[in-house]
Design an enzyme around this catalytic site. Structure first.
Site, PDB file in Angstrom:
ATOM      1  N   VAL A  11      10.586   8.798  -9.326  1.00 53.82           N
ATOM      2  CA  VAL A  11      10.731   7.174  -9.987  1.00 53.82           C
ATOM      3  C   VAL A  11      12.105   7.275 -10.690  1.00 53.82           C
ATOM      4  CG1 VAL A  11       9.969   5.699 -11.686  1.00 53.82           C
ATOM      5  CG2 VAL A  11       8.305   6.515 -10.325  1.00 53.82           C
ATOM      6  N   LYS A 207       0.206  -2.924 -13.920  1.00 55.36           N
ATOM      7  CA  LYS A 207       0.391  -1.785 -12.943  1.00 55.36           C
ATOM      8  C   LYS A 207      -0.919  -1.196 -12.574  1.00 55.36           C
ATOM      9  CE  LYS A 207       2.333   1.637 -11.173  1.00 55.36           C
ATOM     10  NZ  LYS A 207       3.190   1.838 -10.113  1.00 55.36           N
ATOM     11  N   LEU A 253      -4.325  -3.003   5.005  1.00 58.62           N
ATOM     12  CA  LEU A 253      -5.656  -2.793   5.521  1.00 58.62           C
ATOM     13  C   LEU A 253      -5.466  -1.926   6.919  1.00 58.62           C
ATOM     14  CD1 LEU A 253      -6.438  -6.877   5.603  1.00 58.62           C
ATOM     15  CD2 LEU A 253      -7.428  -4.926   4.209  1.00 58.62           C
ATOM     16  N   ALA A 255      -6.803   1.159   8.603  1.00 60.99           N
ATOM     17  CA  ALA A 255      -7.707   1.950   8.502  1.00 60.99           C
ATOM     18  C   ALA A 255      -6.979   3.586   8.445  1.00 60.99           C
ATOM     19  CB  ALA A 255      -8.965   1.975   9.348  1.00 60.99           C
ATOM     20  N   GLY A 260      -3.738   8.851  -0.166  1.00 60.38           N
ATOM     21  CA  GLY A 260      -3.151  10.078  -1.045  1.00 60.38           C
ATOM     22  C   GLY A 260      -1.850   9.518  -1.857  1.00 60.38           C
ATOM     23  N   CYS A 263       0.095   8.603  -6.930  1.00 59.33           N
ATOM     24  CA  CYS A 263      -0.356   7.283  -7.655  1.00 59.33           C
ATOM     25  C   CYS A 263      -1.593   6.774  -7.619  1.00 59.33           C
ATOM     26  CB  CYS A 263       0.883   6.261  -7.494  1.00 59.33           C
ATOM     27  SG  CYS A 263       2.440   6.423  -7.864  1.00 59.33           S
ATOM     28  N   LYS A 266      -4.308   9.219  -8.979  1.00 59.22           N
ATOM     29  CA  LYS A 266      -4.014   9.442 -10.234  1.00 59.22           C
ATOM     30  C   LYS A 266      -4.306   7.996 -11.112  1.00 59.22           C
ATOM     31  CE  LYS A 266       0.205   9.318 -11.534  1.00 59.22           C
ATOM     32  NZ  LYS A 266       0.689   8.453 -12.374  1.00 59.22           N
TER      33      LYS A 266
HETATM   34  C1  UDX Z   1       1.891   3.226  -3.949  1.00 55.03           C
HETATM   35  C2  UDX Z   1       2.224   1.573  -4.451  1.00 55.03           C
HETATM   36  O1  UDX Z   1       2.156   1.016  -3.405  1.00 55.03           O
HETATM   37  C3  UDX Z   1       3.341   1.390  -5.405  1.00 55.03           C
HETATM   38  O2  UDX Z   1       3.308   0.040  -5.528  1.00 55.03           O
HETATM   39  C4  UDX Z   1       3.230   2.291  -6.373  1.00 55.03           C
HETATM   40  O3  UDX Z   1       4.363   2.090  -7.398  1.00 55.03           O
HETATM   41  C5  UDX Z   1       3.008   3.831  -6.245  1.00 55.03           C
HETATM   42  O4  UDX Z   1       1.803   3.979  -5.639  1.00 55.03           O
HETATM   43  P1  UDX Z   1       2.661   5.018  -2.512  1.00 55.03           P
HETATM   44  O5  UDX Z   1       1.727   5.928  -3.128  1.00 55.03           O
HETATM   45  O6  UDX Z   1       4.099   5.643  -2.556  1.00 55.03           O
HETATM   46  O7  UDX Z   1       2.945   3.633  -3.511  1.00 55.03           O
HETATM   47  O8  UDX Z   1       2.442   4.956  -1.150  1.00 55.03           O
HETATM   48  P2  UDX Z   1       1.580   3.648  -0.269  1.00 55.03           P
HETATM   49  O9  UDX Z   1       2.529   3.099   0.606  1.00 55.03           O
HETATM   50  O10 UDX Z   1       1.022   2.728  -1.368  1.00 55.03           O
HETATM   51  O11 UDX Z   1       0.447   4.267   0.156  1.00 55.03           O
HETATM   52  C6  UDX Z   1      -0.528   5.194  -0.569  1.00 55.03           C
HETATM   53  C7  UDX Z   1      -1.689   5.691   0.373  1.00 55.03           C
HETATM   54  O12 UDX Z   1      -2.166   4.797   1.017  1.00 55.03           O
HETATM   55  C8  UDX Z   1      -0.945   6.436   1.415  1.00 55.03           C
HETATM   56  O13 UDX Z   1      -1.738   7.873   1.665  1.00 55.03           O
HETATM   57  C9  UDX Z   1      -1.195   5.544   2.608  1.00 55.03           C
HETATM   58  O14 UDX Z   1      -1.293   6.346   3.896  1.00 55.03           O
HETATM   59  C10 UDX Z   1      -2.320   4.908   2.261  1.00 55.03           C
HETATM   60  N1  UDX Z   1      -2.603   3.481   3.118  1.00 55.03           N
HETATM   61  C11 UDX Z   1      -1.506   2.585   2.724  1.00 55.03           C
HETATM   62  C12 UDX Z   1      -3.493   3.442   4.036  1.00 55.03           C
HETATM   63  O15 UDX Z   1      -4.281   4.188   4.257  1.00 55.03           O
HETATM   64  N2  UDX Z   1      -3.661   2.150   4.507  1.00 55.03           N
HETATM   65  C13 UDX Z   1      -2.792   0.947   4.224  1.00 55.03           C
HETATM   66  O16 UDX Z   1      -3.049   0.057   4.823  1.00 55.03           O
HETATM   67  C14 UDX Z   1      -1.653   1.596   3.384  1.00 55.03           C
END
Ligand code: UDX
Length: 483
Positions: A11, A207, A253, A255, A260, A263, A266
């Site tokens: 960040v 947030k 959306l 699947a 993981g 963020c 946690k």
């Molecule tokens: C997230 C939030 O999107 C962001 O706004 C915040 O500031 C930090 O946390 P990030 O964790 O970097 O960002 O990735 P993100 O793209 O949100 O994906 C998070 C997890 O969800 C990943 O494991 C991704 O594979 C999963 N995911 C995401 C899905 O399984 N399906 C989806 O449709 C979108």
């Protein structure tokens, strides 16, 4: 304006570089001397598309520099940003604020008069009050204001998310502190970015609520994927039909094997901990977490089912270790529990990831790492796509098939077009599609065999729950009961 960014991780480094790109003068500070020395030598410690070039550009323009000392950078600073980690405390998952406290005290000791201290880290609601008392206690002047400015950066698209934000949230009741923040972000708002002014606690809550809701969307669609496997529907089509509703939207959306990253897991746990401390039940957030954790455990069983019930002494090729593509971050990645579950069932695991292998080594044992996807699948009994890197979508699947001992392809992201896999002779297993009636043997489509075996279909299969259970969806259905 002059900015000191305390914390140069995913960040802080992105935010600092972007503020410099907007024309501000930025010093990124970090206690980790090796990280700062790497940065001073032009080495970027994290993988984030475009970040290295942006850092180089702004160092050359003398807008961006690095230091291990806040005090050294403090003179003439308009805003100190706290962008340090808030890791989950073992046990209850409450956000550990030790780094935030340390940063606040250090800033308080050296901040010039009329300074703004900004919490950019994701912190429990009310943390701004604690930061304010720490800063003011350490500070001769009482005119320091603490503002909440949460980040919404996704790893892999963090620069885009900073430069083209859906909104900028500023939490403060101080008029002048709010004006300082508006000036900081003026290069973005003048281009149309929305800046939302609110209270500090509300900004902190926005947030957590945002991340918890996005995580809930993912757990919801993942449960619907299991429902589709049992009922013969297509999860992609369900997601498409849902997403066309403007009230739902198509994002988040997809699947998969579960969410993981550093963020969602946690932050949802930390939100629960804050709610618990206020005796407010958040049952939806609890379920989101439970569904996600159970799903990551269930995926290993799905792979066993796809391999006819056993992976003992089999070689499994794992494509993708990071929690999502375009990052090197493996924190809370589904690949980690999947691999340990396969190893517990006696499989030999070979893995490949374009960026994540260096960091994955700290979490995994007895895993072989390949130089590329083709080497990874050599003599493998099945290939499992865990992370949807673009690199994997462009593979030559005939070449992949001919390198493998058995042609079983498990696509946990539904990322690869099924016809490309079946044309190469693969038995294809996907998320959220009912398997078609096939003998549930793992030893399918050996080398040379041209008979593709699709155990999930796009058509309308005449499958009973028993076949779904046995062939592929079984683990998902059983896991559904685990939830
Ligand atoms: C997230 C939030 O999107 C962001 O706004 C915040 O500031 C930090 O946390 P990030 O964790 O970097 O960002 O990735 P993100 O793209 O949100 O994906 C998070 C997890 O969800 C990943 O494991 C991704 O594979 C999963 N995911 C995401 C899905 O399984 N399906 C989806 O449709 C979108």
């Amino acid at each position: 304006m002059k900015v000191v960014m305390v914390g140069s991780g995913y960040v802080g480094l992105v935010s600092g570089a972007c503020f410099a790109e907007l024309g501000h003068s930025v010093v990124c500070v970090d206690k980790d001397t090796s990280k700062i020395s790497d940065l001073l030598k032009g080495r970027t410690p994290i993988f984030e598309p475009g970040l290295g070039e942006m850092i180089d550009r702004n160092i050359a323009a003398d807008r961006l520099s690095f230091s291990v000392s806040i005090a050294e950078a403090a003179l003439g600073t308009d805003a100190f940003f706290i962008a340090v980690g808030t890791p989950p405390r073992p046990g209850d998952g409450e956000a550990d604020l030790a780094y935030v406290r340390a940063a606040a005290a250090e800033i308080g000791a050296c901040a010039p008069p009329r300074t703004v201290v900004v919490t950019k880290s994701t912190v429990p609601v009310g943390t701004g009050d604690m930061v304010e008392s720490l800063v003011r206690a350490a500070h001769a002047h009482q005119d320091v204001e603490v503002v909440s400015n949460p980040e919404f950066l996704r790893e892999g698209s963090a620069i885009r998310d900073f430069m083209r934000p859906d909104r900028i949230v500023i939490g403060t009741d101080s008029f002048w502190a709010g004006s300082v923040m508006e000036e900081l972000y003026q290069p973005l708002t003048v281009q149309g970015a929305t800046l939302l002014r609110t209270s500090r606690r509300t900004a902190e809550a926005i947030k957590y609520a945002t991340n918890a809701f996005l995580a809930t969307k993912i757990s919801f669609i993942n449960e619907m994927a299991d429902f589709c496997e049992a009922t013969g529907a297509s999860i992609e089509e369900v997601a498409k039909g849902m997403g066309l509703d403007r009230r739902i939207g198509e994002a988040f959306l997809k699947a998969g094997p579960g969410f993981g990253g550093s963020c969602f897991p946690k932050d949802s746990m930390a939100l629960l901990a804050t709610a618990h401390s206020h005796s407010v039940p958040l049952r939806l957030v609890e379920s989101t977490i439970a569904v996600n954790e159970a799903r990551k455990r269930a995926v290993g069983r799905r792979i066993l089912n796809a391999m006819g019930g056993s992976v003992h002494a089999r070689k499994v090729a794992v494509l993708g270790l990071t929690f999502k593509p375009n990052t090197d971050d493996v924190r809370e990645s589904p690949a980690l529990p999947i691999i340990s579950s396969l190893q517990s069932s006696g499989a030999k695991v070979v893995a490949y990831d374009p960026e994540g292998m260096r960091r994955a080594r700290a979490y995994l044992r007895d895993v072989a790492y390949a130089a590329d996807a083709y080497e990874c699948v050599e003599d493998a009994d099945c290939a499992v796509l865990v992370t949807e890197w673009d690199e994997f979508l462009g593979l030559d699947f005939r070449r992949i098939a001919s390198a493998m001992r058995q042609r079983v392809f498990i696509d946990l992201r539904n990322a690869v077009d099924v016809p490309r896999l079946t044309a190469a002779g693969f038995a294809v297993h996907r998320i959220g599609h009912a398997p078609t009636p096939n003998p549930p043997t793992g030893s399918t489509a050996g080398p040379g065999s041209r008979e593709p075996r699709i155990v999930s279909a796009n058509g309308t299969p005449q499958v009973g729950l028993e076949i779904a259970r046995e062939a592929f969806g079984g683990a998902a259905l059983r896991a559904a009961k685990d939830y």
